[in-house]
Design a protein around this motif. Structure first.
Motif, PDB file in Angstrom:
ATOM      1  N   ASP A  12       6.326  39.122  -5.904  1.00 10.85           N
ATOM      2  CA  ASP A  12       5.404  38.547  -5.072  1.00 10.85           C
ATOM      3  C   ASP A  12       5.440  39.745  -3.920  1.00 10.85           C
ATOM      4  OD1 ASP A  12       4.765  36.589  -6.394  1.00 10.85           O
ATOM      5  OD2 ASP A  12       5.659  35.234  -4.968  1.00 10.85           O
ATOM      6  N   THR A  19      -0.077  37.516   0.216  1.00 14.97           N
ATOM      7  CA  THR A  19       0.867  37.791  -0.868  1.00 14.97           C
ATOM      8  C   THR A  19      -0.030  37.928  -2.304  1.00 14.97           C
ATOM      9  OG1 THR A  19       2.490  36.348   0.049  1.00 14.97           O
ATOM     10  CG2 THR A  19       2.631  36.982  -2.063  1.00 14.97           C
ATOM     11  N   HIS A  31       0.543  37.776  -5.881  1.00 11.49           N
ATOM     12  CA  HIS A  31       1.942  37.116  -6.830  1.00 11.49           C
ATOM     13  C   HIS A  31       1.772  37.577  -8.190  1.00 11.49           C
ATOM     14  CE1 HIS A  31       2.027  33.861  -3.705  1.00 11.49           C
ATOM     15  NE2 HIS A  31       0.793  33.998  -3.667  1.00 11.49           N
TER      16      HIS A  31
END
Length: 189
Positions: A3, A16, A18
């Motif tokens: 991430d 974020t 991922h």
């Protein structure tokens, strides 16, 4: 899969990316006039012949920890790519199609805290040629990977897991702004 945090330059928007790997998305450098114009429009800086780096993935791979309310959307035409920018600092952030049903999100790689997770640029789009035409490199990977990820997201229902659209209405989370003809006249479109 790693991430990778991202943020706009002023830090108001944070999130974020991922599962970022060289094989879970496309690290692309795009030379098209629309990508160049989008960066110029949002930052005032012309990338000229350097191209614009994006990591293409699906929207469900992107989450926000703060500042999602600072997303602004523009498009050079109502039916063209949507370009998300930071209303706080103006930075270009994401590109995607004008429908959530085709799960595609291009993340501006300059936002990423660590670009090593996505690997080096693996393909280029609209590379200018001496005769004035353009070509793509790694075409199968560029289009095949994009189509495959979008198809899997569609079949599994992951296309509905997007922070960029209201799925009930199919509309972006912010009103789409279309630059005026005067604004567009100053851009390399």
């Amino acid at each position: 899969m790693p991430d990778v945090p991202f943020s706009c330059p002023c830090g108001e928007i944070k999130g974020t990316l991922h599962g970022a790997t060289p094989t879970s998305g496309n690290h692309v450098r795009c030379y098209c006039s629309a990508c160049r114009a989008a960066v110029l429009y949002t930052t005032g800086v012309d990338v000229e012949d350097r191209g614009v780096e994006l990591y293409q993935t699906t929207p469900d791979k992107i989450s926000f920890e703060q500042g999602q309310e600072n997303l602004a959307v523009f498009s050079f035409s109502p039916k063209k790519l949507l370009r998300y920018r930071a209303s706080c600092c103006g930075a270009p952030l994401f590109t995607m199609l004008p429908t959530p049903k085709f799960a595609l999100a291009g993340v501006m790689t300059d936002l990423l805290a660590d670009k090593t997770a996505i690997g080096p640029v693996a393909m280029e789009a609209f590379v200018p040629q001496p005769d004035g035409s353009s070509k793509h490199t790694s075409v199968v990977r560029l289009y095949g990977g994009t189509m495959w990820r979008a198809l899997v997201a569609r079949i599994t229902g992951r296309w509905k897991q997007t922070p960029f659209f209201d799925i009930a209405t199919g509309k972006p989370v912010a009103e789409i702004y279309v630059p005026t003809p005067e604004e567009r006249a100053r851009l390399p479109l």
